[in-house]
Scaffold this active site. Structure first.
Site, short mmCIF file in Angstrom:
data_model
loop_
_atom_site.label_atom_id
_atom_site.label_comp_id
_atom_site.label_asym_id
_atom_site.label_seq_id
_atom_site.Cartn_x
_atom_site.Cartn_y
_atom_site.Cartn_z
N ALA A 1 0.88 -1.17 0.00
CA ALA A 1 0.00 0.00 0.00
C ALA A 1 0.92 1.22 0.00
CB ALA A 1 -0.89 -0.02 1.23
N GLU B 1 4.60 -5.21 7.28
CA GLU B 1 3.86 -4.13 7.95
C GLU B 1 4.35 -3.86 9.36
OE1 GLU B 1 2.49 -6.48 6.11
OE2 GLU B 1 1.01 -5.59 4.77
N GLY C 1 0.60 -4.85 0.90
CA GLY C 1 -0.59 -4.87 0.04
C GLY C 1 -0.33 -5.53 -1.30
N1 DAK Z 1 4.66 3.15 -0.77
C1 DAK Z 1 5.10 4.32 -1.33
N2 DAK Z 1 6.26 4.45 -1.96
C2 DAK Z 1 7.05 3.38 -2.04
C3 DAK Z 1 6.69 2.13 -1.49
C4 DAK Z 1 5.42 2.03 -0.83
N3 DAK Z 1 4.95 0.90 -0.33
N4 DAK Z 1 7.70 1.26 -1.72
C5 DAK Z 1 8.64 1.94 -2.39
N5 DAK Z 1 8.25 3.20 -2.59
C6 DAK Z 1 9.00 4.27 -3.26
C7 DAK Z 1 10.18 4.71 -2.42
O1 DAK Z 1 9.77 5.64 -1.44
C8 DAK Z 1 11.06 5.32 -3.47
O2 DAK Z 1 10.57 6.61 -3.79
P1 DAK Z 1 11.59 7.85 -4.04
O3 DAK Z 1 12.39 7.97 -2.80
O4 DAK Z 1 12.40 7.43 -5.24
O5 DAK Z 1 10.68 9.00 -4.31
C9 DAK Z 1 10.82 4.44 -4.69
O6 DAK Z 1 9.58 3.78 -4.44
C10 DAK Z 1 11.90 3.40 -4.87
O7 DAK Z 1 12.04 2.71 -3.66
P2 DAK Z 1 13.45 2.50 -2.93
O8 DAK Z 1 14.39 3.62 -3.26
O9 DAK Z 1 13.19 2.24 -1.51
O10 DAK Z 1 13.98 1.20 -3.67
P3 DAK Z 1 14.94 0.07 -3.08
O11 DAK Z 1 15.31 -0.79 -4.21
O12 DAK Z 1 16.06 0.67 -2.27
O13 DAK Z 1 14.02 -0.75 -2.06
C11 DAK Z 1 11.99 -1.89 -1.36
C12 DAK Z 1 12.90 -1.45 -2.55
C13 DAK Z 1 10.72 -2.48 -1.93
C14 DAK Z 1 12.72 -2.94 -0.53
C15 DAK Z 1 11.70 -0.62 -0.48
O14 DAK Z 1 11.22 0.40 -1.34
C16 DAK Z 1 10.69 -0.89 0.57
O15 DAK Z 1 11.01 -1.48 1.60
N6 DAK Z 1 9.47 -0.43 0.32
C17 DAK Z 1 8.39 -0.51 1.30
C18 DAK Z 1 7.88 -1.93 1.33
C19 DAK Z 1 6.80 -2.08 2.38
O16 DAK Z 1 7.03 -1.83 3.55
N7 DAK Z 1 5.67 -2.46 1.90
C20 DAK Z 1 4.52 -2.63 2.75
C21 DAK Z 1 3.80 -1.34 2.72
S1 DAK Z 1 2.62 -1.30 4.03
C22 DAK Z 1 -3.98 -0.97 6.54
C23 DAK Z 1 -4.16 -0.94 5.19
C24 DAK Z 1 -3.18 -1.42 4.38
C25 DAK Z 1 -2.04 -1.94 4.92
C26 DAK Z 1 -1.87 -1.97 6.26
C27 DAK Z 1 -2.84 -1.53 7.09
N8 DAK Z 1 -4.94 -0.41 7.36
C28 DAK Z 1 -5.54 0.83 6.89
C29 DAK Z 1 -5.07 -0.79 8.73
C30 DAK Z 1 -1.00 -2.33 4.03
C31 DAK Z 1 0.23 -1.93 4.34
C32 DAK Z 1 1.30 -2.04 3.43
O17 DAK Z 1 1.24 -2.57 2.34
#
Ligand code: DAK
Length: 260
Positions: free
Chosen positions: A66, A134, A111
């Site tokens: 997400a 998360e 997500g």
């Molecule tokens: N959201 C927004 N931007 C994201 C993103 C994300 N999930 N993942 C990556 N990006 C963006 C980065 O901020 C970066 O943007 P700039 O800095 O270039 O502007 C760009 O994509 C490239 O990412 P990185 O520079 O970080 O690239 P790397 O190769 O170094 O790393 C990575 C790739 C996938 C390992 C890293 O980007 C990362 O860890 N991303 C976050 C992954 C993550 O934590 N995903 C889970 C998201 S939380 C709920 C509803 C929904 C949910 C939970 C609760 N409720 C309302 C209760 C769901 C939650 C999630 O999905």
């Protein structure tokens, strides 16, 4: 209809839905979720589409989660609403009467993993990485991950992934049953399309009813699920495809299904 964050290509009754927010690694924001809901509603009633493939743009990410930037400042009530909407979209995909294949081309996190779980089948490229990170952000999975992951790979393995936030590679995802198969990245779409073609060559009603039987039956106890299966099995005999399928077998020829 042109979408802001989705690219739709339809060929040979296969729709490929590509999520295109490359700057955010295809993260799901409200707009993208709305567009996914919209397109899946259309596909459900579109006879020109028999199988849907969902993938991400580029070769780095399927969907990296997400959209964290969009979620960061949500109030508790807004977060609850966002999660409910996400649940609904995943449910719409799961309930789509056509088979849905996730072609996972890189990160499928949070997500993104939940989106892949909402699809019927997951084909992973060798560079795919799955995880529910998360807890790293101080939240829990919010688009059904706590439920669908546990149902697919078992409670212990799901809890390990959710508690640790660990990322697993495609081979491990395959080993634990999260991915149906693993292929080189450059063969990912071709493999998904080939599988879609095989499915399309079968009786469309039978495929549709089989999807219903498995998805809805899993929510029931075995006795009631078997009764449900018997009802849907009976329903197959109201279709021309059943007559054609069995006739073709007896005549030792290839069946020509019409989806009727
Ligand atoms: N959201 C927004 N931007 C994201 C993103 C994300 N999930 N993942 C990556 N990006 C963006 C980065 O901020 C970066 O943007 P700039 O800095 O270039 O502007 C760009 O994509 C490239 O990412 P990185 O520079 O970080 O690239 P790397 O190769 O170094 O790393 C990575 C790739 C996938 C390992 C890293 O980007 C990362 O860890 N991303 C976050 C992954 C993550 O934590 N995903 C889970 C998201 S939380 C709920 C509803 C929904 C949910 C939970 C609760 N409720 C309302 C209760 C769901 C939650 C999630 O999905």
């Amino acid at each position: 209809m042109p979408y802001e964050n989705l690219l739709i290509e339809i060929e040979d009754e296969i729709a490929v839905v590509t999520i295109t927010r490359p700057k955010a690694l295809n993260a799901l924001n409200q707009k993208t979720l709305l567009e996914l809901q919209d397109v899946f509603t259309d596909f459900a009633g579109d006879d020109a589409v028999q199988v849907i493939i969902v993938t991400g743009s580029g070769d780095k990410a399927f969907v990296a989660g997400a959209d964290i930037a969009a979620m960061q400042s949500l109030s508790a009530l807004e977060a609850r609403q966002f999660a409910k909407f996400g649940h609904q979209v995943m449910r719409d995909i799961e309930d789509c009467p056509k088979p849905v294949i996730a072609a996972v081309n890189g990160f499928a996190l949070g997500g993104g993993c939940e989106l892949a779980l909402g699809c019927d089948i997951r084909i992973a490229a060798e560079n795919a990485r799955f995880g529910q990170p998360e807890v790293n952000l101080g939240v829990i999975p919010g688009f059904g991950g706590t439920q669908r992951l546990a149902r697919l790979i078992g409670k212990g393995r799901a809890l390990e992934l959710i508690f640790t936030g660990a990322m697993i590679d495609a081979a491990e995802a395959y080993r634990i049953g999260l991915a149906n198969k693993v292929v080189p990245l450059d063969q990912l779409l071709e493999t998904a399309k080939k599988m879609a073609g095989t499915i399309i060559s079968k009786g469309p009603y039978a495929v549709r009813l089989a999807k219903e039987a498995v998805h809805n039956g899993l929510e029931l106890d075995l006795e009631r699920a078997n009764q449900y299966e018997a009802e849907l099995f009976g329903l197959c005999f109201a279709t021309a495809d059943q007559k054609e399928g069995m006739q073709a077998f007896l005549e030792k020829r290839q069946a020509e299904f019409k989806g009727k």
